[in-house]
Write a protein that holds these residues in place. Sequence first.
Motif, short mmCIF file in Angstrom:
data_model
loop_
_atom_site.label_atom_id
_atom_site.label_comp_id
_atom_site.label_asym_id
_atom_site.label_seq_id
_atom_site.Cartn_x
_atom_site.Cartn_y
_atom_site.Cartn_z
N MET A 1 -4.41 8.70 10.20
CA MET A 1 -4.09 8.67 8.78
C MET A 1 -4.55 9.93 8.05
N GLY A 2 -5.70 10.48 8.45
CA GLY A 2 -6.20 11.68 7.76
C GLY A 2 -6.03 12.94 8.59
N GLY B 1 -3.40 0.13 -4.16
CA GLY B 1 -3.41 -0.94 -3.17
C GLY B 1 -4.78 -1.21 -2.58
N SER B 2 -5.74 -0.30 -2.82
CA SER B 2 -7.10 -0.50 -2.29
C SER B 2 -7.70 -1.81 -2.77
N GLY C 1 -0.09 3.36 -3.06
CA GLY C 1 -1.14 4.32 -2.73
C GLY C 1 -2.53 3.78 -3.02
N TYR C 2 -3.32 4.54 -3.76
CA TYR C 2 -4.71 4.16 -4.01
C TYR C 2 -4.82 2.78 -4.68
N LEU D 1 0.84 -1.20 0.00
CA LEU D 1 0.00 0.00 0.00
C LEU D 1 0.87 1.25 0.00
N TYR E 1 -0.38 10.17 -3.97
CA TYR E 1 -0.65 8.95 -3.21
C TYR E 1 -2.10 8.51 -3.32
N THR E 2 -3.04 9.46 -3.26
CA THR E 2 -4.45 9.08 -3.25
C THR E 2 -5.03 8.90 -4.65
N ASP E 3 -4.18 8.98 -5.69
CA ASP E 3 -4.69 8.84 -7.05
C ASP E 3 -4.49 7.46 -7.67
N PRO F 1 -3.54 0.52 5.98
CA PRO F 1 -3.37 1.71 5.14
C PRO F 1 -2.83 2.91 5.92
N LEU G 1 -2.47 13.21 4.70
CA LEU G 1 -2.65 12.72 3.33
C LEU G 1 -2.33 13.81 2.30
N ASP G 2 -2.76 15.06 2.60
CA ASP G 2 -2.46 16.15 1.67
C ASP G 2 -0.95 16.38 1.60
#
Lengths: 86, 563
Positions: free
Chosen positions: B210-211, B73-74, B70-71, B66, B237-239, B296, B222-223
């Motif tokens: 995490m957030g 790995g969801s 990033g995303y 993950l 990371y979140t894309d 995550p 995360l940002d």
Amino acid sequence: MDNPQKKAKAYWNENLRYLVILLSIWFVVSFGAGILLKDWLNAIKIGGFGLGFWFAQQGAIYVFVILIFVYVRLMNKLDKKYGYDD
Amino acid sequence: MDVQSWTLLLVVISFSLYIGIAIWSRASSTSDFYIAGGHVPALANGLATAADWMSAASFLGMAGLLSFTGYDGSVYLMGWTGGYVLLALLLAPYLRKFGKFTVPDFIGDRYYSNITRTVAVICALLVSFTYVAGQMRGVGLVFSRFLEVPIDTGVIIGMIIVLFYAVLGGMKGITYTQVAQYCVLIFAFMVPAIFISIQMTGNPVPQLGMGAQVLGEEISLLDKLDGLSEALGFTAYTDGSKSTVDIFCITAALMVGTAGLPHVIVRFFTVPNVRDARKSAGYALLFIAILYTTAPAVAVFARTNLIETVSDQPYEEMPEWFRKWETTGLIVFDDKNKDGLIQYVGDTDKNELTVDPDITVLANPEIAKLPNWVIALVAAGGLAAALSTAAGLLLVISTAISHDLIKKQWKPNISDKYELALARISAVIAVCIAGYFGINPPDFVAATVALAFGLAAASFFPAIILGIFYKKMNKEGATAGMVAGILIMLYYMLRFKFDMFGGGNSSDWWFGISPEGFGTVAMLLNFIISLSVSALFKDPPIEVQEIVENIRLPKNAGRANSH
């Protein structure tokens, strides 16, 4: 509900109805919110997460757990209603 | 105390616990050996299923994966948990009512055919062997890294432990050791995660940390990570970088594959009744979710820590953990522009640092400078995860041989005592084969684990679902569907993973679907072929249709037996 065959069929149909509803939710939170609608939902920010990303890595899993326990409750009630509980 | 002494201490304590449990829970009949006598409480079965399911890959590998994808790995997070919803709603209660010992038992009886049974046995063996080799390797790796013994010695120590409680206690011994192993592994996973979450965000709940906002900064974690990643030329990371259709198919294949894995399904034969089968699936997922929602968070912490520690820093000033992992070859630094600084960037021509994702969980406590006992705890947790899964798989293998092949097909008249002895001998042989693959790992292990999910999705899942939900499904339809599903899955994997049949790259993939996600297509094909072929042949015998009606009703699920 004296006829055992009729009773079994009615029980099974109610069971199938629960499955359809619960699996729709299962699909919506994972494949829907976490994958197909992810970019769109990411515009909404909650607790530092984009909502789509949150569903994919957190939210969907929480909903899965809840779904199984709701199913357990519903089925226990259904078993009782039809007298199938041991 | 240093890390090594702590590790030795924790490993000795936890192993003694497992052996003690094994001696206390010896098996005295085949029913004990195969399904723990069928009276495991729902809560214990939930704990055991969670430990059985979470392997070295979940414990050691997933957070790392993950962290580096990033995303993308969801797919593993949703895939390996969502499968339990299918299992709980569509399989577990009915298979428990059916009340036999194994998955091939169900397939063979429901489709009134020994050919279909044999196909199921072959699938079960293939899936389980590919899995177990990876587990033994995981045991060896943890031993070698933390106790500095050679990997092979580590594998042999692991073999002896598993041999002891799997052979002595069978499913009964395995179940109760798995309960203990779950406690060890979840404690070992959560402690460092909570420590690091507090360190970075001040929030003790990793799932929220995490957030949360980074301590002393005005930005959410995360940002911040998205910003760091993009500044260095990585994808945000979140894309993520996989296509939506591929993400969709991989997730579906992993979910369906999970629900079709024999070593997971068999756990639901061990509870006393249908009600407990449903409930224990809920417990299992709850206990799995604790780790799967923390992973995550660990991934985000580790990724941020890694980038901040190494990026543009002088190589000479790297901390001790960096050098330790360099000696194992899992971190490689190549100073391409000779400036003595580490350039860790997305552009492969300029990037100077390669980090193996597998070290993330093991190295994370060191990177975050946590105390030595926490680092040792992670080693004990990794061993618990690997051993519990290995034991569960070995049981499926030995059962497939002693019960599905010898008792059901070859020598149906053997006594229970004789069958139990056979089961024990099969377990010994299976451990030895698994150990051999652990010491000499075939280089296709990683690829075949994905194949195992694809195969389970393409073969077992449709056959079982149709067997329960479609009364008129006959043996011709089910067999044709399973064979077609497996063959097309094998073809696709061999072509795109092993370069056979002309090979090809991602531009040749059908509908843009990777081999990992192709199980979804193969499963759909299985369903279509099963239904079409079944329409051409006559309905199953009336007794079989009665079996189906009977498994749909939860009442009177007596103790499982072989007759």
